[in-house]
Design a protein around this motif. Structure first.
Motif, PDB file in Angstrom:
ATOM      1  N   SER A   1      -5.830  -1.869   3.252  1.00 52.06           N
ATOM      2  CA  SER A   1      -6.549  -2.687   2.287  1.00 52.06           C
ATOM      3  C   SER A   1      -6.506  -4.149   2.692  1.00 52.06           C
ATOM      4  O   SER A   1      -5.668  -4.565   3.506  1.00 52.06           O
ATOM      5  CB  SER A   1      -5.948  -2.513   0.882  1.00 52.06           C
TER       6      SER A   1
ATOM      7  N   VAL B   1       0.861  -1.185   0.000  1.00 52.81           N
ATOM      8  CA  VAL B   1       0.000   0.000   0.000  1.00 52.81           C
ATOM      9  C   VAL B   1       0.896   1.234   0.000  1.00 52.81           C
ATOM     10  O   VAL B   1       1.718   1.395   0.905  1.00 52.81           O
ATOM     11  CB  VAL B   1      -0.934   0.025   1.224  1.00 52.81           C
TER      12      VAL B   1
ATOM     13  N   GLN C   1      -2.764   0.429  -4.086  1.00 49.85           N
ATOM     14  CA  GLN C   1      -2.302  -0.901  -3.675  1.00 49.85           C
ATOM     15  C   GLN C   1      -2.191  -1.794  -4.901  1.00 49.85           C
ATOM     16  O   GLN C   1      -2.974  -1.684  -5.847  1.00 49.85           O
ATOM     17  CB  GLN C   1      -3.219  -1.509  -2.602  1.00 49.85           C
TER      18      GLN C   1
END
Lengths: 112, 112
Positions: A93, A4, A25
């Motif tokens: 994420s 990320v 990402q």
């Protein structure tokens, strides 16, 4: 394997200015989210997304906008910065079916 | 209303000692309890996690103890090292909700 990536790492804004914090990402994660971290306040969820074209509000969404046009990117927009938005912002994420989040290294934002 | 309460806020331990951080939760629907470790200037990183079907999980020097009836879980760091100095966050999540509910964090300092 970048994971990320958040840009910029540091930013100083004047009250009323607008800006976009970038988050990207490369793990093909469906779920992406934005947090702010303030001393003594822990991590507070601003907005999140479970896939391209789908976003929803977290616990502190006021003053922030998001969009998710691709799986990879989830930018956070401050439309009119206020000193109360001085904070460290983290993007995270994960796969929808996975447990752990992968966090970026953060953006330290100061609004003067 | 804070659904995950973490204590202590800060902790100082001597090298080689045991660090213990506690968390209590309220929502009995929670079914996933992770701990994240955050070093200065970095984003949080998943350290260890547990589900309520087991009472303990150990990974190296890190152990989660889970007490379902008391709605409490704790992180034990055995043989604490100066490199363990960081902020530790507990969290919880339940059901179909992907969002983590975070504790406020514990700042751990391990003296050499």
């Amino acid at each position: 394997n970048a994971g990320v990536t958040q840009t910029p790492k540091f930013q100083v804004l004047k009250t009323g200015q607008s800006m976009t914090l970038q988050c990207a990402q490369d793990m093909n994660h469906e779920y992406m989210s934005w947090y702010r971290q303030d001393p003594g306040m822990g991590l507070r969820l601003i907005h999140y997304s479970v896939g391209a074209g789908i976003t929803d509000q977290g616990e502190v969404p006021n003053g922030y906008n998001v969009s998710r046009s691709t799986t990879e990117d989830f930018p956070l927009r401050l439309l009119s910065a206020a000193p109360s938005q001085t904070s460290v912002y983290f993007c995270a994420s994960s796969y929808v079916g996975a447990d752990g989040y992968t966090f970026g290294s953060g953006t330290r934002l100061t609004v003067v | 209303q804070q659904q995950v309460k973490q204590s202590p806020q800060s902790l100082i331990v001597q090298k080689g000692g045991i660090s213990i951080i506690n968390c209590a939760y309220e929502n009995t629907a929670f079914d996933y309890f992770p701990w994240y470790q955050q070093f200065p200037g970095k984003g949080p990183a998943l350290l260890i996690a547990i589900r309520p079907d087991v009472s303990e999980k150990k990974e190296g020097r890190f152990t989660i103890s889970f007490n379902k009836s008391a709605k409490q879980f704790s992180l034990h760091i055995m043989d604490s090292q100066p490199g363990d100095s960081a902020t530790y966050f507990c969290a919880a999540r339940g059901g179909n909700n992907r969002k983590l509910i975070w504790g406020l964090g514990t700042s751990l300092a391990v003296n050499p």
